[in-house]
Design a protein around this motif. Sequence first.
Motif, PDB file in Angstrom:
ATOM      1  N   LYS A 205       0.830  -1.193  -0.047  1.00 10.22           N
ATOM      2  CA  LYS A 205       0.003   0.162  -0.225  1.00 10.22           C
ATOM      3  C   LYS A 205       0.732   1.257  -0.238  1.00 10.22           C
ATOM      4  O   LYS A 205       0.340   2.401  -0.452  1.00 10.22           O
ATOM      5  CB  LYS A 205      -0.945  -0.049   1.256  1.00 10.22           C
ATOM      6  CG  LYS A 205      -1.993  -1.047   1.283  1.00 10.22           C
ATOM      7  CD  LYS A 205      -3.016  -0.712   2.386  1.00 10.22           C
ATOM      8  CE  LYS A 205      -2.237  -0.816   3.729  1.00 10.22           C
ATOM      9  NZ  LYS A 205      -2.996  -0.636   4.970  1.00 10.22           N
ATOM     10  N   PHE A 206       2.019   1.203   0.562  1.00  9.40           N
ATOM     11  CA  PHE A 206       2.908   2.328   0.669  1.00  9.40           C
ATOM     12  C   PHE A 206       4.238   2.362  -0.123  1.00  9.40           C
ATOM     13  O   PHE A 206       5.076   3.045  -0.051  1.00  9.40           O
ATOM     14  CB  PHE A 206       3.497   2.245   1.914  1.00  9.40           C
ATOM     15  CG  PHE A 206       2.183   2.262   3.213  1.00  9.40           C
ATOM     16  CD1 PHE A 206       1.381   3.305   3.201  1.00  9.40           C
ATOM     17  CD2 PHE A 206       2.141   1.339   4.032  1.00  9.40           C
ATOM     18  CE1 PHE A 206       0.139   3.075   4.104  1.00  9.40           C
ATOM     19  CE2 PHE A 206       1.281   1.218   4.861  1.00  9.40           C
ATOM     20  CZ  PHE A 206       0.232   2.076   4.873  1.00  9.40           C
ATOM     21  N   ILE A 207       4.098   1.547  -1.342  1.00 10.49           N
ATOM     22  CA  ILE A 207       5.119   1.567  -2.166  1.00 10.49           C
ATOM     23  C   ILE A 207       5.039   2.870  -3.285  1.00 10.49           C
ATOM     24  O   ILE A 207       4.048   3.117  -3.789  1.00 10.49           O
ATOM     25  CB  ILE A 207       4.987   0.502  -3.112  1.00 10.49           C
ATOM     26  CG1 ILE A 207       5.529  -0.911  -2.261  1.00 10.49           C
ATOM     27  CG2 ILE A 207       6.092   0.367  -4.366  1.00 10.49           C
ATOM     28  CD1 ILE A 207       5.339  -2.180  -3.077  1.00 10.49           C
ATOM     29  N   GLN A 208       6.453   3.533  -3.237  1.00  9.51           N
ATOM     30  CA  GLN A 208       6.650   4.600  -4.023  1.00  9.51           C
ATOM     31  C   GLN A 208       7.255   4.447  -5.354  1.00  9.51           C
ATOM     32  O   GLN A 208       7.931   3.573  -5.374  1.00  9.51           O
ATOM     33  CB  GLN A 208       7.146   5.825  -3.415  1.00  9.51           C
ATOM     34  CG  GLN A 208       6.177   6.443  -2.264  1.00  9.51           C
ATOM     35  CD  GLN A 208       7.190   7.321  -1.480  1.00  9.51           C
ATOM     36  OE1 GLN A 208       8.111   7.970  -1.878  1.00  9.51           O
ATOM     37  NE2 GLN A 208       6.700   7.816  -0.089  1.00  9.51           N
ATOM     38  N   PRO A 209       6.917   5.034  -6.559  1.00 10.78           N
ATOM     39  CA  PRO A 209       7.760   5.129  -7.628  1.00 10.78           C
ATOM     40  C   PRO A 209       9.213   5.203  -7.457  1.00 10.78           C
ATOM     41  O   PRO A 209       9.485   6.088  -6.491  1.00 10.78           O
ATOM     42  CB  PRO A 209       7.099   5.806  -8.732  1.00 10.78           C
ATOM     43  CG  PRO A 209       5.608   6.400  -8.036  1.00 10.78           C
ATOM     44  CD  PRO A 209       5.714   6.046  -6.577  1.00 10.78           C
ATOM     45  N   ASN A 210      10.140   4.477  -8.023  1.00 12.74           N
ATOM     46  CA  ASN A 210      11.605   4.826  -7.770  1.00 12.74           C
ATOM     47  C   ASN A 210      11.765   6.179  -7.920  1.00 12.74           C
ATOM     48  O   ASN A 210      12.996   6.476  -7.420  1.00 12.74           O
ATOM     49  CB  ASN A 210      12.305   3.852  -8.638  1.00 12.74           C
ATOM     50  CG  ASN A 210      12.429   2.260  -8.243  1.00 12.74           C
ATOM     51  OD1 ASN A 210      12.073   1.956  -6.915  1.00 12.74           O
ATOM     52  ND2 ASN A 210      12.354   1.334  -9.133  1.00 12.74           N
ATOM     53  N   HIS A 211      11.309   6.927  -9.019  1.00 13.33           N
ATOM     54  CA  HIS A 211      11.655   8.144  -9.262  1.00 13.33           C
ATOM     55  C   HIS A 211      11.084   9.313  -8.166  1.00 13.33           C
ATOM     56  O   HIS A 211      11.352  10.358  -8.479  1.00 13.33           O
ATOM     57  CB  HIS A 211      11.398   8.620 -10.710  1.00 13.33           C
ATOM     58  CG  HIS A 211       9.960   8.627 -11.161  1.00 13.33           C
ATOM     59  ND1 HIS A 211       9.094   7.446 -11.133  1.00 13.33           N
ATOM     60  CD2 HIS A 211       8.903   9.739 -10.875  1.00 13.33           C
ATOM     61  CE1 HIS A 211       7.841   7.916 -11.340  1.00 13.33           C
ATOM     62  NE2 HIS A 211       7.834   9.098 -11.098  1.00 13.33           N
ATOM     63  N   TYR A 212      10.292   8.839  -7.317  1.00 14.55           N
ATOM     64  CA  TYR A 212       9.561   9.769  -6.621  1.00 14.55           C
ATOM     65  C   TYR A 212       9.436   9.161  -5.277  1.00 14.55           C
ATOM     66  O   TYR A 212       8.558   9.085  -4.502  1.00 14.55           O
ATOM     67  CB  TYR A 212       8.024   9.938  -6.893  1.00 14.55           C
ATOM     68  CG  TYR A 212       7.345  11.213  -6.280  1.00 14.55           C
ATOM     69  CD1 TYR A 212       7.642  12.452  -6.731  1.00 14.55           C
ATOM     70  CD2 TYR A 212       6.407  11.008  -5.409  1.00 14.55           C
ATOM     71  CE1 TYR A 212       6.999  13.461  -6.181  1.00 14.55           C
ATOM     72  CE2 TYR A 212       5.729  11.981  -4.893  1.00 14.55           C
ATOM     73  CZ  TYR A 212       5.973  13.180  -5.272  1.00 14.55           C
ATOM     74  OH  TYR A 212       5.417  14.356  -4.708  1.00 14.55           O
ATOM     75  N   LYS A 213      10.774   8.944  -4.464  1.00 16.78           N
ATOM     76  CA  LYS A 213      10.999   8.385  -3.072  1.00 16.78           C
ATOM     77  C   LYS A 213      11.186   9.645  -2.272  1.00 16.78           C
ATOM     78  O   LYS A 213      12.238  10.112  -2.116  1.00 16.78           O
ATOM     79  CB  LYS A 213      12.121   7.504  -3.038  1.00 16.78           C
ATOM     80  CG  LYS A 213      11.603   6.030  -3.570  1.00 16.78           C
ATOM     81  CD  LYS A 213      12.851   5.122  -3.306  1.00 16.78           C
ATOM     82  CE  LYS A 213      12.481   3.710  -3.999  1.00 16.78           C
ATOM     83  NZ  LYS A 213      13.514   2.699  -3.857  1.00 16.78           N
ATOM     84  N   LYS A 214      10.127  10.043  -1.796  1.00 16.12           N
ATOM     85  CA  LYS A 214       9.992  11.209  -0.745  1.00 16.12           C
ATOM     86  C   LYS A 214       9.592  11.218   0.499  1.00 16.12           C
ATOM     87  O   LYS A 214       8.695  10.034   0.812  1.00 16.12           O
ATOM     88  CB  LYS A 214       9.173  12.401  -1.501  1.00 16.12           C
ATOM     89  CG  LYS A 214       9.925  13.207  -2.464  1.00 16.12           C
ATOM     90  CD  LYS A 214       8.955  14.421  -2.967  1.00 16.12           C
ATOM     91  CE  LYS A 214      10.010  15.188  -4.009  1.00 16.12           C
ATOM     92  NZ  LYS A 214       9.102  16.416  -4.249  1.00 16.12           N
ATOM     93  N   ILE A 215       9.831  11.875   1.709  1.00 15.52           N
ATOM     94  CA  ILE A 215       9.281  11.903   2.830  1.00 15.52           C
ATOM     95  C   ILE A 215       8.825  13.586   2.822  1.00 15.52           C
ATOM     96  O   ILE A 215       9.504  14.453   2.669  1.00 15.52           O
ATOM     97  CB  ILE A 215      10.283  11.706   3.887  1.00 15.52           C
ATOM     98  CG1 ILE A 215      10.747  10.094   3.559  1.00 15.52           C
ATOM     99  CG2 ILE A 215       9.645  11.938   5.322  1.00 15.52           C
ATOM    100  CD1 ILE A 215      11.845   9.814   4.852  1.00 15.52           C
ATOM    101  N   LEU A 216       7.665  13.749   3.365  1.00 16.35           N
ATOM    102  CA  LEU A 216       6.916  14.833   3.463  1.00 16.35           C
ATOM    103  C   LEU A 216       6.706  15.172   4.839  1.00 16.35           C
ATOM    104  O   LEU A 216       6.420  14.583   5.544  1.00 16.35           O
ATOM    105  CB  LEU A 216       5.538  15.217   2.691  1.00 16.35           C
ATOM    106  CG  LEU A 216       5.601  14.597   1.176  1.00 16.35           C
ATOM    107  CD1 LEU A 216       4.313  14.797   0.601  1.00 16.35           C
ATOM    108  CD2 LEU A 216       6.496  15.354   0.234  1.00 16.35           C
ATOM    109  N   PHE A 217       7.218  16.440   5.228  1.00  9.13           N
ATOM    110  CA  PHE A 217       7.442  16.961   6.863  1.00  9.13           C
ATOM    111  C   PHE A 217       6.658  18.364   6.907  1.00  9.13           C
ATOM    112  O   PHE A 217       7.518  19.362   6.121  1.00  9.13           O
ATOM    113  CB  PHE A 217       8.757  16.822   7.219  1.00  9.13           C
ATOM    114  CG  PHE A 217       8.798  17.089   8.647  1.00  9.13           C
ATOM    115  CD1 PHE A 217       7.724  16.861   9.420  1.00  9.13           C
ATOM    116  CD2 PHE A 217       9.836  17.482   9.403  1.00  9.13           C
ATOM    117  CE1 PHE A 217       7.623  17.011  10.857  1.00  9.13           C
ATOM    118  CE2 PHE A 217       9.926  17.752  10.659  1.00  9.13           C
ATOM    119  CZ  PHE A 217       9.047  17.611  11.326  1.00  9.13           C
ATOM    120  N   HIS A 218       5.702  18.523   6.911  1.00  4.67           N
ATOM    121  CA  HIS A 218       5.072  19.817   6.863  1.00  4.67           C
ATOM    122  C   HIS A 218       4.543  20.422   8.273  1.00  4.67           C
ATOM    123  O   HIS A 218       3.762  19.661   9.084  1.00  4.67           O
ATOM    124  CB  HIS A 218       3.870  20.013   5.963  1.00  4.67           C
ATOM    125  CG  HIS A 218       4.168  19.635   4.263  1.00  4.67           C
ATOM    126  ND1 HIS A 218       3.470  20.093   3.326  1.00  4.67           N
ATOM    127  CD2 HIS A 218       5.397  19.237   3.862  1.00  4.67           C
ATOM    128  CE1 HIS A 218       4.180  19.829   2.171  1.00  4.67           C
ATOM    129  NE2 HIS A 218       5.290  19.209   2.592  1.00  4.67           N
TER     130      HIS A 218
END
Length: 255
Positions: A205-218
Amino acid sequence: MSKLSLYVVLCYFIPVILPHFPIGLTLSYFLKITKHDQASNRINNYLAYLWLRVFLFLTGRKLEFELGDWKPENKKRFLICNHTNSLEVPLIVSLPYLSKSKDVNLSYLGGDIIQRYKIIPLMMHSRIVEAVIYSEKKPDFRNFKKNVLDVLNRRSIFLYPEGRRTFTEDIQPFETGVMKIAYKYNIDLDVFVVSGMMSFSSDPKFIQPNHYKKILFHFCGTIKSNDHQDFDSYLHTAENLMKNKKKELDHMLFN
């Protein structure tokens, strides 16, 4: 060992392997006991940021941090954030450097984050950081409340209001104990949210595309205790602010 556990081991080995940490912590401790508190704190903040940057580099992640209108220099408030897993700790202790406020002196409250300090040990010595530690086995609420209020007179305290690691990207109901202290003593809440920490797990459920591996901290916003007539309204507003921002960030990452 699970994929997430392997990443946790990697993360907490970084301060053990790199020589910057024992050297830096020794220097920081010396500065602290010789009353050079600002220099000691700046070293601690730098080491925390170094820990985060090295981990992100080794795992191929990018961090997107949005400060918004948060004012790091404000004191006597709680900083709260969701708590997915143990990999959030280097992110949280890096807040001063991420906000470009290298001299901000934060304290920390809780079980998980404090226990990790004892393992590293990064900024955990009682003479370096005024961490507020509570015992779940032998709770002493009276002394705990006193310690919290005492530290708040000098700095802000970071805590996880969910009270535990959730191992999910969903926000769980807040524990009410510390939040009641906040409301009773008119302590404002600076609300943060992080998304993407479960991408280190093997959950599809939480797999991200290899080109878009991000952590968002807002930063989400500030909840002012004086704006609410009762505790339930105060708690509900804080939970909803965090949940709504979390849904927005999750949509960016996982859809």
